[in-house]
Motif scaffolding. Structure first.
Motif, PDB file in Angstrom:
ATOM      1  N   PRO A  60      16.987   3.230  24.503  1.00  0.00           N
ATOM      2  CA  PRO A  60      15.945   3.507  25.502  1.00  0.00           C
ATOM      3  C   PRO A  60      16.512   3.544  26.912  1.00  0.00           C
ATOM      4  O   PRO A  60      17.590   3.013  27.204  1.00  0.00           O
ATOM      5  CB  PRO A  60      14.981   2.334  25.324  1.00  0.00           C
ATOM      6  N   VAL A  61      15.771   4.184  27.800  1.00  0.00           N
ATOM      7  CA  VAL A  61      16.136   4.220  29.219  1.00  0.00           C
ATOM      8  C   VAL A  61      15.976   2.818  29.808  1.00  0.00           C
ATOM      9  O   VAL A  61      14.964   2.155  29.552  1.00  0.00           O
ATOM     10  CB  VAL A  61      15.250   5.231  29.972  1.00  0.00           C
ATOM     11  N   PRO A  62      16.958   2.335  30.576  1.00  0.00           N
ATOM     12  CA  PRO A  62      16.818   0.993  31.184  1.00  0.00           C
ATOM     13  C   PRO A  62      15.605   0.919  32.110  1.00  0.00           C
ATOM     14  O   PRO A  62      15.364   1.819  32.913  1.00  0.00           O
ATOM     15  CB  PRO A  62      18.125   0.829  31.969  1.00  0.00           C
ATOM     16  N   ARG A  63      14.829  -0.165  31.971  1.00  0.00           N
ATOM     17  CA  ARG A  63      13.628  -0.361  32.787  1.00  0.00           C
ATOM     18  C   ARG A  63      13.553  -1.823  33.214  1.00  0.00           C
ATOM     19  O   ARG A  63      14.206  -2.688  32.611  1.00  0.00           O
ATOM     20  CB  ARG A  63      12.366  -0.007  31.977  1.00  0.00           C
ATOM     21  N   PRO A  64      12.734  -2.126  34.221  1.00  0.00           N
ATOM     22  CA  PRO A  64      12.498  -3.530  34.581  1.00  0.00           C
ATOM     23  C   PRO A  64      11.885  -4.298  33.414  1.00  0.00           C
ATOM     24  O   PRO A  64      11.215  -3.728  32.546  1.00  0.00           O
ATOM     25  CB  PRO A  64      11.515  -3.434  35.757  1.00  0.00           C
ATOM     26  N   ALA A  65      12.113  -5.603  33.387  1.00  0.00           N
ATOM     27  CA  ALA A  65      11.668  -6.423  32.256  1.00  0.00           C
ATOM     28  C   ALA A  65      10.166  -6.341  32.036  1.00  0.00           C
ATOM     29  O   ALA A  65       9.689  -6.276  30.904  1.00  0.00           O
ATOM     30  CB  ALA A  65      12.100  -7.873  32.473  1.00  0.00           C
ATOM     31  N   PRO A 207       0.108  10.935  27.821  1.00  0.00           N
ATOM     32  CA  PRO A 207       0.329   9.505  28.067  1.00  0.00           C
ATOM     33  C   PRO A 207       1.687   8.996  27.606  1.00  0.00           C
ATOM     34  O   PRO A 207       2.151   7.964  28.088  1.00  0.00           O
ATOM     35  CB  PRO A 207      -0.802   8.845  27.262  1.00  0.00           C
ATOM     36  N   LEU A 208       2.334   9.697  26.682  1.00  0.00           N
ATOM     37  CA  LEU A 208       3.597   9.219  26.110  1.00  0.00           C
ATOM     38  C   LEU A 208       4.819   9.916  26.713  1.00  0.00           C
ATOM     39  O   LEU A 208       5.914   9.824  26.151  1.00  0.00           O
ATOM     40  CB  LEU A 208       3.592   9.416  24.592  1.00  0.00           C
ATOM     41  N   THR A 209       4.654  10.596  27.831  1.00  0.00           N
ATOM     42  CA  THR A 209       5.750  11.365  28.416  1.00  0.00           C
ATOM     43  C   THR A 209       6.970  10.500  28.714  1.00  0.00           C
ATOM     44  O   THR A 209       8.113  10.915  28.479  1.00  0.00           O
ATOM     45  CB  THR A 209       5.278  12.063  29.702  1.00  0.00           C
ATOM     46  N   GLU A 210       6.778   9.289  29.215  1.00  0.00           N
ATOM     47  CA  GLU A 210       7.891   8.428  29.618  1.00  0.00           C
ATOM     48  C   GLU A 210       8.401   7.540  28.491  1.00  0.00           C
ATOM     49  O   GLU A 210       9.292   6.715  28.717  1.00  0.00           O
ATOM     50  CB  GLU A 210       7.462   7.559  30.803  1.00  0.00           C
ATOM     51  N   TYR A 211       7.850   7.677  27.298  1.00  0.00           N
ATOM     52  CA  TYR A 211       8.305   6.850  26.177  1.00  0.00           C
ATOM     53  C   TYR A 211       9.536   7.462  25.534  1.00  0.00           C
ATOM     54  O   TYR A 211       9.691   8.682  25.477  1.00  0.00           O
ATOM     55  CB  TYR A 211       7.194   6.700  25.138  1.00  0.00           C
ATOM     56  N   ASP A 212      10.406   6.606  25.010  1.00  0.00           N
ATOM     57  CA  ASP A 212      11.629   7.071  24.366  1.00  0.00           C
ATOM     58  C   ASP A 212      12.085   6.035  23.342  1.00  0.00           C
ATOM     59  O   ASP A 212      11.580   4.908  23.299  1.00  0.00           O
ATOM     60  CB  ASP A 212      12.739   7.315  25.400  1.00  0.00           C
ATOM     61  N   GLY A 213      13.036   6.421  22.513  1.00  0.00           N
ATOM     62  CA  GLY A 213      13.641   5.494  21.573  1.00  0.00           C
ATOM     63  C   GLY A 213      12.658   4.849  20.621  1.00  0.00           C
ATOM     64  O   GLY A 213      11.713   5.484  20.125  1.00  0.00           O
ATOM     65  N   ALA A 214      12.870   3.563  20.355  1.00  0.00           N
ATOM     66  CA  ALA A 214      12.061   2.842  19.366  1.00  0.00           C
ATOM     67  C   ALA A 214      10.596   2.750  19.778  1.00  0.00           C
ATOM     68  O   ALA A 214       9.707   2.719  18.921  1.00  0.00           O
ATOM     69  CB  ALA A 214      12.642   1.445  19.154  1.00  0.00           C
ATOM     70  N   ARG A 215      10.338   2.695  21.088  1.00  0.00           N
ATOM     71  CA  ARG A 215       8.934   2.620  21.538  1.00  0.00           C
ATOM     72  C   ARG A 215       8.178   3.891  21.189  1.00  0.00           C
ATOM     73  O   ARG A 215       7.029   3.841  20.743  1.00  0.00           O
ATOM     74  CB  ARG A 215       8.880   2.366  23.045  1.00  0.00           C
ATOM     75  N   LEU A 216       8.802   5.040  21.375  1.00  0.00           N
ATOM     76  CA  LEU A 216       8.165   6.298  20.981  1.00  0.00           C
ATOM     77  C   LEU A 216       8.039   6.385  19.464  1.00  0.00           C
ATOM     78  O   LEU A 216       7.045   6.916  18.955  1.00  0.00           O
ATOM     79  CB  LEU A 216       8.973   7.481  21.509  1.00  0.00           C
ATOM     80  N   ALA A 217       9.012   5.834  18.731  1.00  0.00           N
ATOM     81  CA  ALA A 217       8.920   5.807  17.269  1.00  0.00           C
ATOM     82  C   ALA A 217       7.705   5.002  16.820  1.00  0.00           C
ATOM     83  O   ALA A 217       7.014   5.383  15.857  1.00  0.00           O
ATOM     84  CB  ALA A 217      10.198   5.217  16.675  1.00  0.00           C
ATOM     85  N   LEU A 218       7.422   3.907  17.504  1.00  0.00           N
ATOM     86  CA  LEU A 218       6.236   3.110  17.160  1.00  0.00           C
ATOM     87  C   LEU A 218       4.951   3.892  17.403  1.00  0.00           C
ATOM     88  O   LEU A 218       3.988   3.788  16.627  1.00  0.00           O
ATOM     89  CB  LEU A 218       6.234   1.812  17.969  1.00  0.00           C
ATOM     90  N   TRP A 219       4.908   4.676  18.482  1.00  0.00           N
ATOM     91  CA  TRP A 219       3.729   5.508  18.726  1.00  0.00           C
ATOM     92  C   TRP A 219       3.578   6.558  17.630  1.00  0.00           C
ATOM     93  O   TRP A 219       2.455   6.845  17.192  1.00  0.00           O
ATOM     94  CB  TRP A 219       3.825   6.192  20.087  1.00  0.00           C
ATOM     95  N   GLU A 220       4.698   7.139  17.174  1.00  0.00           N
ATOM     96  CA  GLU A 220       4.633   8.108  16.077  1.00  0.00           C
ATOM     97  C   GLU A 220       4.129   7.443  14.804  1.00  0.00           C
ATOM     98  O   GLU A 220       3.350   8.033  14.044  1.00  0.00           O
ATOM     99  CB  GLU A 220       6.017   8.724  15.838  1.00  0.00           C
TER     100      GLU A 220
END
Length: 306
Positions: A60-65, A207-220
């Motif tokens: 995933p893209v690095p983000r604040p905690a 709404p899911l434009t900024e999601y990536d990696g495992a987080r987007l997989a959970l939405w799928e």
């Protein structure tokens, strides 16, 4: 519903072990049929599962905690809510229930769209915010007739227990109620002509434009489970699965749920995406009319019941 039956429904059937492969199959079938109807070959039926595995492997893209926590909790809540809603569906003689489980079922069913709206605003993306706003408006427009139809059938059956609603709703009430539910399914599944919330040409993934990696997989995964829940709800309103043993209920429930996919795929391929005011007007006019007929039929039968 005792603990063993609750765990069986949540983890085995119609829960996790059944719903995950069934959801991938539904998504794959919808994509394949849509491609064929548009004159394309389309992806294999297993492509949705391959996409899920691929997303799990992506960093995933690095983000604040704080952002990481919020963007992870929302899809997890959606997946959990869909599994909980599935566990409440009365699809076999072993399935249990409790008074008022329709209320819990609706609450769990609506938690995923709410999390999707929150995800759009939490993403700090203009595309996510626009998609979330559209999702919220369509959810309100679709939920009113959807909930009115379910409540009318509950009033007709004299119970808020799903098993009693399925068994005790007269067909004069059930048919318009089922029609209202079917009219709302494309909205809840974000299919044409109601795919305005995630219109790729306008707001990318909404709404899911900024999601990536495992987080987007959970939405799928949540979306795949949403297919199983909503198709399963329509299926139990048509066929009495509760009176069948588990060995017969599983394949029949799977076949009846899957049979809804070609219908929705055909409607999605044959229609263009509506604008937001057009989509809202359609739902307020036709879906609400079907739910109003359901409600009127309930009161009419109650007044004339001996």
């Amino acid at each position: 519903m005792n603990l063993f039956r609750a765990l069986l429904s949540l983890l085995v059937f119609p829960g996790l072990l059944f719903a995950v492969p069934m959801g991938w199959l539904m998504l794959g079938t919808e994509r394949k049929l849509t491609a064929r109807l548009q004159g394309r070959i389309g992806p294999p039926l297993s492509q949705a599962f391959y996409d899920f595995v691929k997303l799990l492997a992506k960093a995933p893209v690095p983000r604040p905690a704080s952002d990481r926590l919020l963007l992870t909790v929302l899809p997890l809540l959606s997946v959990g809510a869909m599994l909980g809603a599935l566990a409440l569906l009365p699809v076999a003689s072993q399935a249990g229930g409790f008074a008022g489980d329709l209320i819990l079922f609706v609450g769990l069913l609506e938690l995923a769209p709410l999390c999707s709206v929150l995800a759009g605003f939490a993403s700090r993306s203009i595309y996510g915010e626009v998609g979330a706003t559209r999702e919220a408006i369509l959810s309100i427009s679709g939920n009113v007739p959807f909930l009115v139809a379910l409540l009318a059938m509950a009033a007709s059956a004299g119970s808020f227990q799903l098993a009693q609603i399925v068994a005790g709703t007269p067909w004069a009430v059930r048919i318009p109620g089922l029609l209202a539910v079917l009219l709302c399914l494309p909205v809840k599944l974000r299919l044409n002509p109601f795919s305005i919330a995630n219109a790729e040409q306008e707001v990318l993934a909404g709404p899911l434009t900024e999601y990536d990696g495992a987080r987007l997989a959970l939405w799928e995964l949540a979306h795949a489970l949403e297919w199983v829940v909503l198709a399963g709800l329509a299926a139990i309103l048509v066929l009495p699965f509760r009176n069948l043993p588990l060995a017969a209920g599983v394949p029949l429930f799977a076949a009846a749920s899957w049979a809804l996919v070609p219908l929705l795929a055909t409607v999605a391929s044959a229609t263009a995406r509506l604008k937001l005011p057009q989509a809202s007007r359609f739902l307020w006019r036709w879906a609400l009319l079907a739910s109003a007929v359901t409600l009127c039929s309930t009161f009419f039968l109650r007044d004339w019941r001996p």
